[in-house]
Design an enzyme around this catalytic site. Structure first.
Site, mmCIF file in Angstrom:
data_model
loop_
_atom_site.group_PDB
_atom_site.id
_atom_site.type_symbol
_atom_site.label_atom_id
_atom_site.label_comp_id
_atom_site.label_asym_id
_atom_site.label_seq_id
_atom_site.Cartn_x
_atom_site.Cartn_y
_atom_site.Cartn_z
ATOM 1 N N LYS A 96 4.269 2.316 6.302
ATOM 2 C CA LYS A 96 3.771 3.644 5.926
ATOM 3 C C LYS A 96 3.677 4.581 7.120
ATOM 4 O O LYS A 96 3.647 4.169 8.273
ATOM 5 C CB LYS A 96 2.438 3.519 5.172
ATOM 6 C CG LYS A 96 2.690 3.091 3.728
ATOM 7 C CD LYS A 96 1.475 3.077 2.860
ATOM 8 C CE LYS A 96 1.908 2.675 1.422
ATOM 9 N NZ LYS A 96 0.786 2.370 0.559
ATOM 10 N N ARG B 141 1.176 -6.092 0.176
ATOM 11 C CA ARG B 141 2.390 -5.625 -0.494
ATOM 12 C C ARG B 141 3.332 -5.130 0.595
ATOM 13 O O ARG B 141 3.024 -4.151 1.269
ATOM 14 C CB ARG B 141 2.018 -4.495 -1.460
ATOM 15 C CG ARG B 141 3.185 -3.893 -2.211
ATOM 16 C CD ARG B 141 2.720 -2.730 -3.078
ATOM 17 N NE ARG B 141 3.825 -2.118 -3.786
ATOM 18 C CZ ARG B 141 4.644 -1.232 -3.236
ATOM 19 N NH1 ARG B 141 4.490 -0.857 -1.987
ATOM 20 N NH2 ARG B 141 5.636 -0.730 -3.943
HETATM 21 N N1 PMM Z 1 2.107 1.760 -2.109
HETATM 22 C C1 PMM Z 1 3.246 2.244 -2.634
HETATM 23 C C2 PMM Z 1 3.623 1.902 -3.954
HETATM 24 N N2 PMM Z 1 2.886 1.061 -4.695
HETATM 25 N N3 PMM Z 1 0.987 -0.293 -4.915
HETATM 26 C C3 PMM Z 1 -0.154 -0.784 -4.424
HETATM 27 N N4 PMM Z 1 -0.908 -1.611 -5.155
HETATM 28 N N5 PMM Z 1 -0.586 -0.472 -3.156
HETATM 29 C C4 PMM Z 1 0.115 0.370 -2.346
HETATM 30 O O1 PMM Z 1 -0.331 0.633 -1.222
HETATM 31 C C5 PMM Z 1 1.328 0.916 -2.855
HETATM 32 C C6 PMM Z 1 1.733 0.560 -4.171
HETATM 33 C C7 PMM Z 1 4.095 3.162 -1.831
HETATM 34 O O2 PMM Z 1 4.966 2.441 -1.018
HETATM 35 P P1 PMM Z 1 6.552 2.222 -1.360
HETATM 36 O O3 PMM Z 1 7.166 3.579 -1.530
HETATM 37 O O4 PMM Z 1 7.073 1.491 -0.194
HETATM 38 O O5 PMM Z 1 6.694 1.428 -2.611
#
Ligand code: PMM
Length: 266
Positions: A204, A244
């Site tokens: 991030k 994650r």
């Molecule tokens: N961050 C993203 C998407 N889904 N779900 C959860 N539970 N926690 C998070 O921090 C989260 C998520 C955004 O990241 P991406 O674009 O790499 O999927």
């Protein structure tokens, strides 16, 4: 939890796994490397992004969920829509990962209660197109804790089982870098609510800012993997239930180091 974004526009892996073959191969690679859950998402949540409609989201997610479930992989569906979650569970997903913590779709609690699957409730204050303007807190840790507690209470009132609830501080969602660090620094405050906690820091922007070069230029997502694994080790040590991440191998190694350190043996 390994991230599989079947989107054209996610910030770190957008567009890479749009073809069915690439998506399936990447999910299998993460699974072989040791992921416990593959998180399949069909709508980007990057700051400022616009929404896609439910049919587009389903068309991206369902064939992938169906194929991976048939191969025996454990899957979560990253969606804020009850209809998409219900269809994905029908197709074989076993966990709902809802970045809105049930706020975006009033029907999500019913789907979670009816299906009985674990439901990740992430801290969220609004959709991506306006979330940067929602990052106003006087005490970010206390407010995120209280808002997550309210979401857990709402889920319980809707009939969701206590042991089906997972909480997530929602790093980067209506939060600036210093607010993300405050939440990680005091992860205990979220853990003290008594539910398993998932941490999503992978690649991030706040890590890019931390690792900025001499000119203040943020490190691009491709250079944030070591920092992500460091967050994973520290999150594991702090008592997180899960992380994650995009690079499962690096974070799994970090978890193993944290576990050996804690136990004093390998
Ligand atoms: N961050 C993203 C998407 N889904 N779900 C959860 N539970 N926690 C998070 O921090 C989260 C998520 C955004 O990241 P991406 O674009 O790499 O999927």
């Amino acid at each position: 939890m390994g991230v599989l974004n079947v989107t054209p526009d996610s910030f770190s892996d957008g567009g890479r796994y749009l073809s069915r073959e690439d998506a399936l191969a990447h999910a299998h690679a993460m699974w072989r490397r040791g992921a416990d859950i593959i998180d399949v998402g069909g709508e980007s949540t990057r700051p400022g992004s616009m929404r896609v409609d439910a049919e587009t989201e389903k068309a991206r997610v369902l064939p992938i969920v169906r194929a991976l479930a048939a191969d025996g992989l454990a899957l979560s569906v990253d969606t804020t829509r009850a209809a998409v979650a219900a269809a994905a569970i029908e197709a074989g997903a076993q966990v709902i990962n809802d970045v809105s913590g049930g706020l975006a779709d009033p029907d999500m609690a019913r789907v979670a209660a009816d299906t009985g699957v674990p439901w990740v409730l992430m801290h969220w204050r609004g959709h991506s197109k306006d979330m940067n303007s929602l990052a106003a807190y006087t005490d970010v840790v206390a407010e995120v804790r209280a808002e997550l507690s309210a979401r857990a209470d709402a889920a319980l009132s809707a009939g969701v089982a206590e042991d089906a609830i997972v909480l997530d501080p929602g790093l980067g969602f209506a939060k600036h870098a210093e607010q993300n660090w405050a939440l990680l620094h005091q992860l205990d405050a979220i853990l003290s609510l008594g539910f398993p906690v998932l941490v999503g820091a992978s690649r991030k922007r706040f890590l890019g800012r931390l690792l900025a070069d001499g000119e203040g230029e943020p490190r691009p997502p491709s250079g944030r993997e070591v920092a992500t694994a460091a967050v994973t080790a520290l999150a594991a040590e702090a008592g997180a239930w899960g992380v994650r991440v995009h690079d499962v191998g690096a974070s799994l190694d970090a978890v193993r180091v944290a576990a050996a350190w804690r136990r004093g043996v390998d």
